[in-house]
Design an enzyme around this catalytic site. Structure first.
Site, PDB file in Angstrom:
ATOM      1  N   HIS A  92      36.918  49.002  35.343  1.00 29.22           N
ATOM      2  CA  HIS A  92      35.937  50.247  35.990  1.00 29.22           C
ATOM      3  C   HIS A  92      37.097  51.361  36.046  1.00 29.22           C
ATOM      4  O   HIS A  92      38.478  51.140  35.926  1.00 29.22           O
ATOM      5  CB  HIS A  92      35.592  50.144  37.398  1.00 29.22           C
ATOM      6  CG  HIS A  92      36.597  49.702  38.545  1.00 29.22           C
ATOM      7  ND1 HIS A  92      37.542  50.302  39.043  1.00 29.22           N
ATOM      8  CD2 HIS A  92      36.540  48.263  38.859  1.00 29.22           C
ATOM      9  CE1 HIS A  92      38.346  49.501  39.870  1.00 29.22           C
ATOM     10  NE2 HIS A  92      37.575  48.368  39.858  1.00 29.22           N
TER      11      HIS A  92
ATOM     12  N   GLU B 143      42.749  45.553  36.134  1.00 31.02           N
ATOM     13  CA  GLU B 143      42.335  46.310  37.203  1.00 31.02           C
ATOM     14  C   GLU B 143      42.612  47.732  36.988  1.00 31.02           C
ATOM     15  O   GLU B 143      43.733  48.273  36.595  1.00 31.02           O
ATOM     16  CB  GLU B 143      43.000  45.851  38.405  1.00 31.02           C
ATOM     17  CG  GLU B 143      42.837  46.295  39.846  1.00 31.02           C
ATOM     18  CD  GLU B 143      41.269  46.621  40.104  1.00 31.02           C
ATOM     19  OE1 GLU B 143      40.717  45.496  40.126  1.00 31.02           O
ATOM     20  OE2 GLU B 143      40.752  47.671  40.424  1.00 31.02           O
TER      21      GLU B 143
ATOM     22  N   THR C  62      35.004  45.933  40.755  1.00 36.18           N
ATOM     23  CA  THR C  62      35.217  44.860  40.016  1.00 36.18           C
ATOM     24  C   THR C  62      34.264  43.703  39.884  1.00 36.18           C
ATOM     25  O   THR C  62      33.926  42.760  38.739  1.00 36.18           O
ATOM     26  CB  THR C  62      36.589  44.014  40.683  1.00 36.18           C
ATOM     27  OG1 THR C  62      37.403  44.928  41.027  1.00 36.18           O
ATOM     28  CG2 THR C  62      37.248  43.060  39.781  1.00 36.18           C
TER      29      THR C  62
HETATM   30  C1  GP9 Z   1      39.520  42.404  44.941  1.00 29.49           C
HETATM   31  C2  GP9 Z   1      39.723  43.086  43.818  1.00 29.49           C
HETATM   32  C3  GP9 Z   1      39.666  44.364  43.883  1.00 29.49           C
HETATM   33  O1  GP9 Z   1      39.535  41.152  44.901  1.00 29.49           O
HETATM   34  O2  GP9 Z   1      38.966  42.468  42.807  1.00 29.49           O
HETATM   35  O3  GP9 Z   1      38.211  44.954  43.852  1.00 29.49           O
HETATM   36  P1  GP9 Z   1      37.884  46.420  43.436  1.00 29.49           P
HETATM   37  O4  GP9 Z   1      38.113  47.402  44.647  1.00 29.49           O
HETATM   38  O5  GP9 Z   1      38.554  46.669  42.583  1.00 29.49           O
HETATM   39  O6  GP9 Z   1      36.337  46.485  43.206  1.00 29.49           O
HETATM   40 MN    MN Z   2      38.810  46.520  40.375  1.00 25.94          MN
END
Ligand code: GP9
Ligand code: MN
Length: 629
Positions: A473, A254, A298
């Site tokens: 990202h 993430e 994501t």
């Molecule tokens: C939510 C996580 C975060 O389940 O994948 O999403 P994002 O805000 O980074 O797109």
């Molecule tokens: Mn994300």
């Protein structure tokens, strides 16, 4: 009492107030909607009102009180049925109804029987506004209204209901910027727009994509197919099938950005474990790998990974085209006997994953319900990455092998907050708290990945697996350019900004001895062909826009979703052509041919998605269905 005449809009007022209050109460008892602060509670309270004022207000156009009453009773019944259907659906699926579930009975096969099984006699209370209104209509005598005042009042009334809608939308936008353009989570939409507006919005989004789909036919694939085939590359003989038959573990890191790797922040190493992997004998590290996501963040990165198609320019494709035909990596591996799943400790409707994963042919989604989150194991958006990895590995130990398991992390997410005990380095010292904390959460994610590797070894899963990790990202947006400039010690020009879209990509194959740094320009669209070739699964007849990064023929040309791009020689950003390496501005002529191709490629991909064109394609043979080829 019997002769008392009530003011003329009494019935309308009763209808609005009872439905409004009932809806708010049902939000509390019928669903588990999380509320974090007073503003969210206020929005939740206000949210049913604008639609009710408008919808029920249409009764003002009826002349006779009798017709008004009938209309209001009908509408109260309609809103009650909508709300109650969601409650019954939620009891089974912990999700709100979206249009496609009503039509995709194969997705939610036993929808009808499940819903029927979750009806209780006390559920009649969900219709209490209708019952009260019925009683009011029977018992109360209403004064007649004169024509002139009717028109005046009506105008004022609709101005007021419009104003309340804007107030609601304004508050929602402040609470969740880009709520409507990104449309990330059904719960968030319901929470901010209200149940009734949410359904209108859902109908709008779904019918827009259905209309585009209806007018598409297979012949539209011809150009796209020719383009894709012309850009196809031969796989590297050395790497082809090197991980055949092994478990495939793909980790989404993430918000991790490449600028933190092999770097220090105020003398402290930010990613010690990942740094060691960049020099590891079994790891290939890609320092020039870019994210290509748009508004779907994501979920867009998942879309690129599974399909090697670009996400959409507007909205999240997981939401807008969750019912399309796809030929995902999961489906292909599934056909090879792999058990496929995604593990992510979040609410399953986030990014419409529960529906989209069905379309992507993913066998199982281990969402937050599959994790036990103990005291102290949750921060910021939810479960911390370390316990998440620990429990995910425990899940893997139970899975039939070989498996393809995707792990999506969460802690290194904006606003990048951590409990004190998880802060392994200090904060940075710029004017951006976001960037300052980002280093700490990145450091935590690095630690979590180390735990993942250790646990896989402990469970005996490591040797027989290939571990792929990619950043989804950016974490730090351009709003923090001043602070970034302070950290990097240089001005953030559009050229630098494009370079900051690099996210880490690792391929770790235990015991392979293939470790090296591959500095080719590449992006998330290349994940699928690269991984499939490593797994020994052919994809040369597939409709994919990326190419195998181990191939000699891989072209160094990576297109961002917003039209920027990077080649080995040029970077195109902010409508300017730069020389890659020096960052010097150069004549547009150098970039022109690439600009044209970038646009064409994004359009081809968009066409596939909007027209749901893969339903006209046989990926086994590479033939277009319904056309001569
Ligand atoms: C939510 C996580 C975060 O389940 O994948 O999403 P994002 O805000 O980074 O797109
Ligand atoms: Mn994300």
């Amino acid at each position: 009492m019997v002769n008392k005449k009530w003011p003329k809009h009494t019935i309308l007022a009763i209808a609005i107030i009872t439905t409004w209050l009932k809806t708010y109460i049902v939000y509390q008892i019928g669903f588990s909607i999380t509320i974090d602060n007073v503003r969210q509670e206020a929005i939740l309270f206000l949210s049913p009102l604008s639609l009710l004022l408008f919808l029920y207000g249409l009764s003002l156009f009826f002349q006779k009180q009798k017709n008004k009453n009938r209309y209001l009773l009908a509408m109260t019944l309609v809103t009650s049925i909508i709300l109650y259907s969601n409650v019954a659906f939620y009891r089974f699926f912990s999700d709100f109804i979206t249009l496609p579930v009503l039509f995709q009975t194969d997705n939610f096969g036993d929808l009808g029987s499940s819903a029927a099984a979750s009806v209780y006699p006390t559920d009649i209370l969900y219709f209490s506004d209708f019952i009260l209104l019925l009683a009011a209509v029977k018992l109360l005598q209403i004064k007649e209204e004169n024509k002139e005042s009717r028109k005046r009042h009506r105008k004022a009334y609709f101005v007021l209901s419009g104003a309340i809608l804007f107030l609601n939308l304004g508050l929602a936008e402040a609470e969740r910027p880009q709520l409507l353009t990104r449309s990330f989570d059904r719960e968030m939409l319901v929470k901010n727009l209200g149940m009734y507006n949410y359904h209108l919005y859902d109908i709008y989004v779904q019918s827009k994509s259905q209309a585009q789909r209806a007018f598409a036919d297979g012949s539209e694939l011809t150009d796209v197919h020719n383009y894709v085939r012309a850009n196809q590359v031969e796989p590297s003989e050395e790497m082809l099938g090197i991980a055949e038959g092994k478990n495939l573990i793909v980790v989404t890191l993430e918000s991790m950005q490449t600028f933190t790797l092999n770097q220090e922040m105020n003398g402290q190493t930010i990613t010690p474990f990942l740094n060691s992997l960049t020099e590891d004998e079994d790891t290939v590290y890609f320092p020039n790998f870019y994210h290509q996501t748009g508004l779907g963040k994501t979920s867009d990165s998942e879309f690129l990974l599974e399909n090697s198609l670009y996400p959409l320019s507007g909205g999240a494709v997981f939401f807008t085209h969750g019912g399309n035909t796809y030929n995902s990596m999961a489906e292909k591996l599934g056909n090879q006997g792999y058990a496929t799943n995604v593990q992510h400790a979040n609410n399953k409707s986030f990014w419409n994953r529960d529906m989209m994963y069905e379309s992507l042919g993913i066998d199982e989604f281990l969402d937050i319900q599959s994790y036990s989150v103990e005291e102290g194991q949750s921060v910021n958006w939810g479960m911390k990455d370390i316990p998440f990895f620990e429990q995910s590995v425990a899940h893997m130990a139970e899975m039939p092998q070989p498996f393809y398991s995707r792990l999506i992390t969460l802690t290194n997410h904006h606003p990048f907050t951590l409990d004190d005990e998880d802060k392994l380095i200090d904060e940075f010292d710029s004017n951006s708290g976001t960037l300052n904390r980002f280093f700490q959460t990145t450091r935590y994610l690095d630690e979590a990945v180390k735990v993942l590797f250790d646990d896989l070894k402990e469970q005996g899963l490591y040797e027989n697996s290939i571990i792929v990790m990619y950043g989804d990202h950016y974490g730090i947006s351009e709003n923090h350019n001043d602070a970034m400039a302070q950290y990097l010690g240089k001005e953030i020009t559009p050229y630098e900004s494009a370079q900051l879209q690099r996210v880490p990509f690792f391929v770790h194959i235990p015991g392979s001895g293939q470790g090296h740094v591959n500095d080719k320009i590449s992006g998330q669209v290349d994940l699928r062909p690269t991984i499939l070739n490593l797994m020994g699964v052919e994809s040369d007849t597939d409709m994919q826009f990326g190419s195998d990064l181990f191939s000699e023929e891989h072209e160094e040309f990576t297109i961002f979703r917003d039209g920027r791009y990077v080649t080995d020689d040029y970077v195109f950003a902010g409508n300017t052509c730069y020389e890659n390496g020096t960052g010097a501005e150069i004549s547009q002529e150098y970039c022109a041919p690439f600009s044209e191709r970038a646009l064409a490629e994004l359009n081809y991909s968009e066409r596939i998605i909007n027209g749901d064109l893969l339903r006209f394609y046989d990926e086994e043979t590479g033939h277009l269905l319904g056309t001569e080829q």
